[in-house]
Design a protein around this motif. Structure first.
Motif, PDB file in Angstrom:
ATOM      1  N   UNK A   6       0.841  -1.194   0.000  1.00  0.00           N
ATOM      2  CA  UNK A   6       0.000   0.000   0.000  1.00  0.00           C
ATOM      3  C   UNK A   6       0.880   1.250   0.000  1.00  0.00           C
ATOM      4  N   UNK A   7       0.582   2.204  -0.879  1.00  0.00           N
ATOM      5  CA  UNK A   7       1.350   3.430  -0.967  1.00  0.00           C
ATOM      6  C   UNK A   7       0.531   4.635  -0.506  1.00  0.00           C
ATOM      7  N   UNK A   8       1.236   5.613   0.057  1.00  0.00           N
ATOM      8  CA  UNK A   8       0.705   6.941   0.414  1.00  0.00           C
ATOM      9  C   UNK A   8      -0.591   6.835   1.216  1.00  0.00           C
ATOM     10  N   UNK A   9      -1.654   7.476   0.731  1.00  0.00           N
ATOM     11  CA  UNK A   9      -2.914   7.523   1.482  1.00  0.00           C
ATOM     12  C   UNK A   9      -3.543   6.132   1.614  1.00  0.00           C
ATOM     13  N   UNK A  10      -3.289   5.236   0.674  1.00  0.00           N
ATOM     14  CA  UNK A  10      -3.800   3.862   0.804  1.00  0.00           C
ATOM     15  C   UNK A  10      -3.215   3.211   2.059  1.00  0.00           C
ATOM     16  N   UNK A  11      -1.946   3.474   2.312  1.00  0.00           N
ATOM     17  CA  UNK A  11      -1.284   2.954   3.513  1.00  0.00           C
ATOM     18  C   UNK A  11      -1.967   3.507   4.765  1.00  0.00           C
ATOM     19  N   UNK A  12      -2.297   4.783   4.741  1.00  0.00           N
ATOM     20  CA  UNK A  12      -2.971   5.394   5.889  1.00  0.00           C
ATOM     21  C   UNK A  12      -4.362   4.798   6.096  1.00  0.00           C
ATOM     22  N   UNK A  56      -2.571  -2.580 -13.982  1.00  0.00           N
ATOM     23  CA  UNK A  56      -3.514  -3.640 -14.308  1.00  0.00           C
ATOM     24  C   UNK A  56      -4.930  -3.092 -14.453  1.00  0.00           C
ATOM     25  N   UNK A  57      -5.748  -3.819 -15.183  1.00  0.00           N
ATOM     26  CA  UNK A  57      -7.168  -3.522 -15.348  1.00  0.00           C
ATOM     27  C   UNK A  57      -7.956  -4.331 -14.315  1.00  0.00           C
ATOM     28  N   UNK A  58      -9.204  -3.943 -14.083  1.00  0.00           N
ATOM     29  CA  UNK A  58     -10.021  -4.604 -13.060  1.00  0.00           C
ATOM     30  C   UNK A  58     -10.231  -6.095 -13.315  1.00  0.00           C
ATOM     31  N   UNK A  59     -10.253  -6.510 -14.573  1.00  0.00           N
ATOM     32  CA  UNK A  59     -10.505  -7.930 -14.867  1.00  0.00           C
ATOM     33  C   UNK A  59      -9.218  -8.747 -15.003  1.00  0.00           C
ATOM     34  N   UNK A  60      -8.055  -8.129 -14.796  1.00  0.00           N
ATOM     35  CA  UNK A  60      -6.794  -8.879 -14.817  1.00  0.00           C
ATOM     36  C   UNK A  60      -6.725  -9.790 -13.601  1.00  0.00           C
ATOM     37  N   UNK A  61      -6.021 -10.900 -13.746  1.00  0.00           N
ATOM     38  CA  UNK A  61      -5.909 -11.878 -12.674  1.00  0.00           C
ATOM     39  C   UNK A  61      -4.591 -11.727 -11.930  1.00  0.00           C
ATOM     40  N   UNK A  62      -4.698 -11.749 -10.623  1.00  0.00           N
ATOM     41  CA  UNK A  62      -3.532 -11.754  -9.747  1.00  0.00           C
ATOM     42  C   UNK A  62      -3.330 -13.203  -9.322  1.00  0.00           C
ATOM     43  N   UNK A  63      -2.102 -13.700  -9.489  1.00  0.00           N
ATOM     44  CA  UNK A  63      -1.814 -15.110  -9.184  1.00  0.00           C
ATOM     45  C   UNK A  63      -0.857 -15.224  -8.006  1.00  0.00           C
ATOM     46  N   UNK A  64      -0.827 -16.415  -7.417  1.00  0.00           N
ATOM     47  CA  UNK A  64       0.104 -16.684  -6.325  1.00  0.00           C
ATOM     48  C   UNK A  64       1.513 -16.335  -6.777  1.00  0.00           C
ATOM     49  N   UNK A  65       2.249 -15.644  -5.918  1.00  0.00           N
ATOM     50  CA  UNK A  65       3.606 -15.223  -6.223  1.00  0.00           C
ATOM     51  C   UNK A  65       3.700 -13.810  -6.761  1.00  0.00           C
ATOM     52  N   UNK A  66       2.566 -13.229  -7.151  1.00  0.00           N
ATOM     53  CA  UNK A  66       2.555 -11.862  -7.666  1.00  0.00           C
ATOM     54  C   UNK A  66       2.683 -10.854  -6.529  1.00  0.00           C
ATOM     55  N   UNK A  67       3.170  -9.673  -6.895  1.00  0.00           N
ATOM     56  CA  UNK A  67       3.234  -8.537  -5.969  1.00  0.00           C
ATOM     57  C   UNK A  67       2.329  -7.446  -6.526  1.00  0.00           C
ATOM     58  N   UNK A  68       1.358  -7.025  -5.720  1.00  0.00           N
ATOM     59  CA  UNK A  68       0.413  -5.993  -6.138  1.00  0.00           C
ATOM     60  C   UNK A  68       0.686  -4.703  -5.375  1.00  0.00           C
ATOM     61  N   UNK A  69       0.696  -3.612  -6.099  1.00  0.00           N
ATOM     62  CA  UNK A  69       0.844  -2.304  -5.477  1.00  0.00           C
ATOM     63  C   UNK A  69      -0.482  -1.573  -5.586  1.00  0.00           C
ATOM     64  N   UNK A  70      -0.934  -1.021  -4.485  1.00  0.00           N
ATOM     65  CA  UNK A  70      -2.156  -0.208  -4.459  1.00  0.00           C
ATOM     66  C   UNK A  70      -1.680   1.242  -4.458  1.00  0.00           C
ATOM     67  N   UNK A  71      -1.988   1.942  -5.563  1.00  0.00           N
ATOM     68  CA  UNK A  71      -1.442   3.275  -5.798  1.00  0.00           C
ATOM     69  C   UNK A  71      -2.577   4.299  -5.854  1.00  0.00           C
ATOM     70  N   UNK A  72      -2.598   5.250  -4.929  1.00  0.00           N
ATOM     71  CA  UNK A  72      -3.652   6.264  -4.949  1.00  0.00           C
ATOM     72  C   UNK A  72      -3.395   7.290  -6.050  1.00  0.00           C
ATOM     73  N   UNK A  73      -4.412   8.105  -6.356  1.00  0.00           N
ATOM     74  CA  UNK A  73      -4.204   9.162  -7.343  1.00  0.00           C
ATOM     75  C   UNK A  73      -3.069  10.093  -6.893  1.00  0.00           C
ATOM     76  N   UNK A  74      -2.310  10.553  -7.847  1.00  0.00           N
ATOM     77  CA  UNK A  74      -1.211  11.460  -7.525  1.00  0.00           C
ATOM     78  C   UNK A  74      -1.429  12.776  -8.263  1.00  0.00           C
ATOM     79  N   UNK A  75      -0.899  13.831  -7.689  1.00  0.00           N
ATOM     80  CA  UNK A  75      -0.958  15.123  -8.350  1.00  0.00           C
ATOM     81  C   UNK A  75       0.417  15.756  -8.280  1.00  0.00           C
ATOM     82  N   UNK A  76       0.644  16.660  -9.129  1.00  0.00           N
ATOM     83  CA  UNK A  76       1.949  17.295  -9.116  1.00  0.00           C
ATOM     84  C   UNK A  76       1.867  18.644  -9.808  1.00  0.00           C
ATOM     85  N   UNK A  77       2.940  19.301  -9.826  1.00  0.00           N
ATOM     86  CA  UNK A  77       2.909  20.612 -10.440  1.00  0.00           C
ATOM     87  C   UNK A  77       4.213  20.988 -11.050  1.00  0.00           C
TER      88      UNK A  77
END
Length: 77
Positions: A6-12, A56-77
């Motif tokens: 989990x990254x950033x606000x997802x971690x919180x 990844x897209x919502x219908x993609x499959x996550x399999x055993x051994x995979x690493x998934x990152x949950x990334x919140x929206x980012x903004x910058x300037x």
């Protein structure tokens, strides 16, 4: 097992940086639903998921051994 990071606000929202799920496979949509049901503060609006460092897209499959990152929206300037 699937590792979820989990990254950033997802971690919180979930209160931790990572965890391991004892499942063989599930879709990205099912993963987000599981996170939402396990952590009521989690808001998946705008969240992106990467499987093994590739977005990844919502219908993609996550399999055993995979690493998934949950990334919140980012903004910058």
């Amino acid at each position: 097992m699937i590792k979820v990071i989990y990254f950033a606000v997802a971690r919180e929202m979930v209160g931790k940086g990572e965890e391991t799920l004892k499942v063989e496979n599930l879709t990205v949509k099912q993963l987000l639903e599981w996170i939402g049901s396990s952590y009521p503060a989690f808001d998946q609006t705008g969240m992106q998921v990467a499987i093994n460092e590739e977005y990844a897209m919502l219908d993609d499959t996550v399999k055993a051994g995979d690493v998934c990152a949950i990334i919140p929206p980012v903004s910058g300037g």
